[in-house]
Motif scaffolding. Structure first.
Motif, mmCIF file in Angstrom:
data_model
loop_
_atom_site.group_PDB
_atom_site.id
_atom_site.type_symbol
_atom_site.label_atom_id
_atom_site.label_comp_id
_atom_site.label_asym_id
_atom_site.label_seq_id
_atom_site.Cartn_x
_atom_site.Cartn_y
_atom_site.Cartn_z
ATOM 1 N N ALA A 122 37.319 38.565 44.000
ATOM 2 C CA ALA A 122 37.027 37.280 43.365
ATOM 3 C C ALA A 122 38.008 36.992 42.239
ATOM 4 C CB ALA A 122 35.592 37.287 42.836
ATOM 5 N N ASP A 123 38.355 38.009 41.470
ATOM 6 C CA ASP A 123 39.288 37.818 40.365
ATOM 7 C C ASP A 123 40.674 37.445 40.872
ATOM 8 O OD1 ASP A 123 39.977 38.076 37.475
ATOM 9 O OD2 ASP A 123 41.263 39.672 38.224
ATOM 10 N N GLU A 124 41.127 38.106 41.947
ATOM 11 C CA GLU A 124 42.458 37.815 42.488
ATOM 12 C C GLU A 124 42.533 36.419 43.095
ATOM 13 O OE1 GLU A 124 45.377 39.286 42.419
ATOM 14 O OE2 GLU A 124 44.614 40.914 41.190
ATOM 15 N N MET A 125 41.430 35.996 43.743
ATOM 16 C CA MET A 125 41.459 34.714 44.440
ATOM 17 C C MET A 125 41.095 33.551 43.525
ATOM 18 S SD MET A 125 40.165 35.514 48.264
ATOM 19 C CE MET A 125 40.899 33.953 48.752
ATOM 20 N N GLY A 126 40.540 33.870 42.368
ATOM 21 C CA GLY A 126 40.151 32.815 41.450
ATOM 22 C C GLY A 126 41.292 32.233 40.660
ATOM 23 N N ARG A 127 42.434 32.924 40.615
ATOM 24 C CA ARG A 127 43.595 32.423 39.876
ATOM 25 C C ARG A 127 44.863 33.021 40.473
ATOM 26 N NH1 ARG A 127 43.599 36.003 34.442
ATOM 27 N NH2 ARG A 127 42.303 37.759 35.143
ATOM 28 N N ALA A 128 45.905 32.251 40.524
ATOM 29 C CA ALA A 128 47.162 32.683 41.124
ATOM 30 C C ALA A 128 47.932 33.572 40.152
ATOM 31 C CB ALA A 128 48.008 31.469 41.496
ATOM 32 N N ARG A 129 48.264 34.780 40.613
ATOM 33 C CA ARG A 129 49.042 35.705 39.793
ATOM 34 C C ARG A 129 50.049 36.442 40.668
ATOM 35 N NH1 ARG A 129 44.771 39.285 36.608
ATOM 36 N NH2 ARG A 129 43.704 39.106 38.608
ATOM 37 N N PRO A 130 51.125 36.953 40.088
ATOM 38 C CA PRO A 130 52.118 37.691 40.880
ATOM 39 C C PRO A 130 51.475 38.902 41.568
ATOM 40 C CG PRO A 130 52.990 37.174 38.698
ATOM 41 C CD PRO A 130 51.534 36.812 38.678
ATOM 42 N N GLY A 131 51.886 39.143 42.814
ATOM 43 C CA GLY A 131 51.380 40.291 43.561
ATOM 44 C C GLY A 131 50.164 40.007 44.408
ATOM 45 N N ALA A 132 49.574 38.823 44.258
ATOM 46 C CA ALA A 132 48.341 38.517 44.981
ATOM 47 C C ALA A 132 48.525 38.559 46.492
ATOM 48 C CB ALA A 132 47.802 37.155 44.558
ATOM 49 N N ALA A 133 49.702 38.168 46.974
ATOM 50 C CA ALA A 133 49.945 38.140 48.420
ATOM 51 C C ALA A 133 49.834 39.519 49.047
ATOM 52 C CB ALA A 133 51.319 37.539 48.710
ATOM 53 N N ALA A 134 50.095 40.554 48.281
ATOM 54 C CA ALA A 134 49.956 41.922 48.782
ATOM 55 C C ALA A 134 48.593 42.506 48.440
ATOM 56 C CB ALA A 134 51.062 42.811 48.198
ATOM 57 N N ILE A 135 48.067 42.153 47.274
ATOM 58 C CA ILE A 135 46.802 42.731 46.821
ATOM 59 C C ILE A 135 45.619 42.219 47.625
ATOM 60 C CG2 ILE A 135 45.182 42.801 44.877
ATOM 61 C CD1 ILE A 135 47.639 42.795 43.023
ATOM 62 N N VAL A 136 45.572 40.906 47.904
ATOM 63 C CA VAL A 136 44.404 40.327 48.576
ATOM 64 C C VAL A 136 44.181 40.922 49.964
ATOM 65 C CG1 VAL A 136 43.434 38.210 49.549
ATOM 66 C CG2 VAL A 136 44.325 38.219 47.214
ATOM 67 N N PRO A 137 45.198 41.021 50.852
ATOM 68 C CA PRO A 137 44.949 41.641 52.156
ATOM 69 C C PRO A 137 44.455 43.087 52.059
ATOM 70 C CG PRO A 137 47.007 40.427 52.206
ATOM 71 C CD PRO A 137 46.567 40.462 50.774
ATOM 72 N N ALA A 138 44.995 43.834 51.085
ATOM 73 C CA ALA A 138 44.539 45.217 50.910
ATOM 74 C C ALA A 138 43.077 45.264 50.469
ATOM 75 C CB ALA A 138 45.424 45.933 49.877
ATOM 76 N N LEU A 139 42.697 44.367 49.569
ATOM 77 C CA LEU A 139 41.303 44.312 49.139
ATOM 78 C C LEU A 139 40.380 43.876 50.278
ATOM 79 C CD1 LEU A 139 41.640 42.705 45.582
ATOM 80 C CD2 LEU A 139 40.955 45.054 46.118
ATOM 81 N N LEU A 140 40.854 42.960 51.120
ATOM 82 C CA LEU A 140 40.050 42.522 52.261
ATOM 83 C C LEU A 140 39.815 43.670 53.235
ATOM 84 C CD1 LEU A 140 41.605 39.006 52.941
ATOM 85 C CD2 LEU A 140 39.333 39.494 52.008
ATOM 86 N N ASP A 141 40.847 44.473 53.488
ATOM 87 C CA ASP A 141 40.681 45.634 54.358
ATOM 88 C C ASP A 141 39.677 46.616 53.763
ATOM 89 O OD1 ASP A 141 42.448 44.712 56.268
ATOM 90 O OD2 ASP A 141 44.175 45.766 55.433
#
Length: 311
Positions: A148-167
């Motif tokens: 929720a924190d990663e998707m609630g605001r755009a920050r550097p690294g999110a493109a790699a962090i979000v898929p890993a968190l989803l897995d």
């Protein structure tokens, strides 16, 4: 390695995706059935899950997590009576909603290979509802908070962090369901297999070294049981004899390697416990109905094609 992790890794294809929505009543979303699984998390407020096939609506509160797989078309709305709009990943801008009560939800999807579903998934119901309960499943709650924190605001690294968190989220959801199921008096099958130290040790041995020339006696020794006692307990909980499961798992690994890598056939054979290419090809054809080479030609696909539809 463990059976739950390997089961998901073997089924998982493409990149998962998720969307963050802030919605005011009235609103409604319809998610079209597709191969794979979907999840919904209520971060704020409440809403209703409209399960497939006309099943009764389920009220979701803040912190609730829902996972659906192989379930068919379903809906999410502020009220069971609200009209549903077809969900579209390509939709730009905010989701249509009114000016009523606010709900914040995370909706996501996984692309899973339904053609080689691990048997443990057969025990997971089409709709898994994990209500928010104080002190229950802290790892799942931590993963939800991070996502929720990663998707609630755009920050550097999110493109790699979000898929890993989803897995990670998918594994936390399934682990939580298996843990809750294991507490039920009538629990059995894979639920108890994962919770049984002896059978879990044997499964770990198989998944850690599928290329090893395992015997029932050797697996029984890993489990700390006699050959006969181990064979009976394994077949009772897992649903098939130890060496039958070993072969099934080897052929599952082989199919994934053939689909998703350029590993030569002889190397696939060695990685799955066959010193003879002929023996490997025969075992593969018995399991899949076609030769390994033909399977690769039929199923070869672009790497990381991703999910096109879903939640």
């Amino acid at each position: 390695m463990d059976a739950l992790s390997d089961a998901i890794i073997a089924m998982h294809v493409g990149r998962p995706h998720a969307n963050h929505h802030e919605l005011r009543a009235p609103w409604g979303m319809r998610f079209t059935a597709d191969r794979g699984g979907a999840f919904h998390i209520v971060l704020q407020g409440s809403c209703w899950l409209l399960p497939p096939h006309g099943a009764p609506a389920i009220r979701l509160g803040t912190g609730d997590v829902v996972f659906l797989h192989g379930a068919g078309t379903h809906g999410l709305a502020d009220s069971p009576a609200s009209p549903l709009t077809e969900f579209d990943l390509g939709r730009q801008g905010a989701w249509p909603s009114g000016d009523g009560e606010l709900a914040t939800v995370l909706c996501g999807a996984y692309l899973l290979d339904g053609g080689r579903t691990h048997p443990l998934m057969s025990e997971v119901p089409p709709v898994v509802h994990l209500p928010a309960r104080l002190g229950r499943h802290p790892s799942l709650r931590a993963a939800v908070d991070l996502l929720a924190d990663e998707m609630g605001r755009a920050r550097p690294g999110a493109a790699a962090i979000v898929p890993a968190l989803l897995d990670a989220l998918l594994l936390y959801i399934l682990r939580a369901w298996f843990e809750e199921r294991a507490e039920e008096p009538a629990a059995g099958g894979w639920t108890m297999a994962l919770a049984d130290p002896a059978i879990a040790a044997a499964l770990s041995a198989i998944h850690s070294a599928p290329d090893r020339q395992w015997t029932v006696a050797a697996l029984g020794a890993r489990a700390g049981l006699s050959r006969a006692a181990f064979a009976h307990r394994f077949a009772t909980l897992v649903g098939q004899p130890p060496l039958t499961y070993l072969t099934w798992w080897r052929m599952t690994i082989a199919a994934r390697l053939l689909r998703e890598s350029d590993t030569p056939l002889h190397a696939v054979a060695r990685q799955t416990g066959y010193s003879s290419d002929v023996a490997f090809a025969a075992a593969f054809k018995r399991e899949h109905g076609i030769t390994p080479g033909r399977y690769r030609a039929v199923h070869e696909q672009p790497r990381d094609s991703g999910a096109r539809r879903g939640a």
